[in-house]
Design an enzyme around this catalytic site. Structure first.
Site, mmCIF file in Angstrom:
data_model
loop_
_atom_site.group_PDB
_atom_site.id
_atom_site.type_symbol
_atom_site.label_atom_id
_atom_site.label_comp_id
_atom_site.label_asym_id
_atom_site.label_seq_id
_atom_site.Cartn_x
_atom_site.Cartn_y
_atom_site.Cartn_z
ATOM 1 N N TYR A 133 -6.212 -2.949 -7.486
ATOM 2 C CA TYR A 133 -7.511 -2.829 -6.815
ATOM 3 C C TYR A 133 -8.235 -4.165 -6.915
ATOM 4 O O TYR A 133 -8.601 -4.590 -8.003
ATOM 5 C CB TYR A 133 -8.303 -1.692 -7.466
ATOM 6 C CG TYR A 133 -9.677 -1.389 -6.910
ATOM 7 C CD1 TYR A 133 -10.188 -2.000 -5.769
ATOM 8 C CD2 TYR A 133 -10.474 -0.445 -7.549
ATOM 9 C CE1 TYR A 133 -11.436 -1.696 -5.286
ATOM 10 C CE2 TYR A 133 -11.737 -0.128 -7.069
ATOM 11 C CZ TYR A 133 -12.212 -0.756 -5.939
ATOM 12 O OH TYR A 133 -13.467 -0.450 -5.469
ATOM 13 N N LYS A 161 -5.169 -2.009 -3.043
ATOM 14 C CA LYS A 161 -6.361 -1.713 -2.252
ATOM 15 C C LYS A 161 -7.220 -2.965 -2.291
ATOM 16 O O LYS A 161 -7.625 -3.417 -3.364
ATOM 17 C CB LYS A 161 -7.132 -0.535 -2.832
ATOM 18 C CG LYS A 161 -8.459 -0.276 -2.131
ATOM 19 C CD LYS A 161 -9.406 0.527 -2.989
ATOM 20 C CE LYS A 161 -10.772 0.592 -2.306
ATOM 21 N NZ LYS A 161 -11.817 1.131 -3.190
ATOM 22 N N VAL A 204 -8.627 3.139 1.972
ATOM 23 C CA VAL A 204 -9.437 3.920 1.042
ATOM 24 C C VAL A 204 -10.878 3.681 1.483
ATOM 25 O O VAL A 204 -11.394 2.566 1.343
ATOM 26 C CB VAL A 204 -9.223 3.485 -0.412
ATOM 27 C CG1 VAL A 204 -10.155 4.261 -1.337
ATOM 28 C CG2 VAL A 204 -7.765 3.711 -0.819
#
EC number: 4.3.3.7
Length: 292
Positions: A133, A161, A204
């Site tokens: 992330y 992400k 996301v």
């Protein structure tokens, strides 16, 4: 493979600042019913940094029970120390996580070599798939493409992400991992369609809490080759995203859900609820864009 639109789910909170498990069930069912391809919990919008380990475990158990394997459940297990991430990852696995999201360490700004050590140690110690992330505006550190290329070789580091807001970085992640089984997900909602067209597998999305049908349409139209319709759906997010700056994360998203009848509560203190003026602006925008 992780793909499609995955809501960055908020964490419902009671008036006395405890996790609201009944509303958590309601929100989980709502998002699944609107076609979520997965759920991403305990991320930035999920206020992971405000919750104790016990609260994280309890929340994960509640969501996992409702999901019941229908879609991948991605759970944030990030922290500053490698040891703490490993310990938290193991208990969240037992709580029902399918994939673990590991944000970069924050505040301490590790070097790229230190990031490689960090993620490799976690990958070695934890059996679940790991999703890196990247959100440099909040952490002060960027996962560079060369670092991601190296880490993508690890068997259970399955993707990233990216919430940097820099499309060039997403393109570079895709380029350097092209030979690996590795997913790149947009974490900035304005870049969902661009990421899909560049080779990403999905997003996301914070806005998928609020207008899931609109966000899902971006992916579905793109998948069907309806590029103009996909672009129109992408553009519909702009008025909602423009309001995000009117409050500290995730105040605006939580208020938007409240306006729609899902009583997720206020942000965790010290973050304040939004003003009545912002609430009215949300009502006006949602009356045009929200699809029941």
């Amino acid at each position: 493979m992780i793909h499609g639109i995955i809501p960055a789910m908020v964490t419902p909170i009671t008036e006395d600042q405890r996790i609201n498990h009944s509303v958590t069930v309601q929100l989980t069912r709502e998002l699944l019913g609107k076609g979520a391809a997965g759920l991403f919990i305990l991320g930035t919008n999920g206020e992971f940094h405000m919750l104790t380990t016990e609260e994280k475990v309890a929340f994960t158990k509640t969501v996992a029970t409702e999901v019941d394997g229908a879609v991948p459940l991605i759970v944030g297990a990030g922290s500053n120390s490698t040891k703490e991430v490993i310990e938290l990852s193991k208990v969240l696995k037992e709580a029902g996580a399918d994939v673990l999201s590991i944000i970069t360490p924050y505040f301490i700004q590790p070097t790229q070599d230190e990031l490689i050590d960090h993620y490799r140690a976690i990958a070695k110690a934890v059996e679940l798939p790991l999703l890196m992330y990247n959100i440099p505006k909040k952490t002060g550190v960027t996962l560079e493409p060369e670092t991601v290329c190296e880490l993508a070789k690890e068997k259970n580091i399955v993707g990233i992400k990216d919430s940097s807001g820099q499309f060039e970085l997403i393109e570079n992640y895709l380029r350097v991992t092209a030979e690996e089984e590795f997913v790149v997900l947009a974490g900035t909602d304005s870049l969902i369609l661009d990421t899909l067209e560049a080779g990403g597998t999905g997003a996301v999305a914070a806005t998928a809490n609020i207008v899931p049908s609109v966000v899902n349409n971006i992916y579905e139209y793109w998948k069907q080759g309806e590029r103009d319709k996909a672009r129109q759906a992408q553009e519909k997010l702009a008025p909602i995203r423009a309001l995000f700056s009117k409050g500290t994360i995730p105040a605006v998203i939580k208020k938007a859900l409240e306006v729609q009848g899902i009583k997720v509560g206020a942000p965790i203190h010290p973050i304040r609820d939004v003003s009545q003026e912002v609430e009215e602006q949300l009502r006006q925008v949602l009356s045009k864009h929200w699809q029941k």
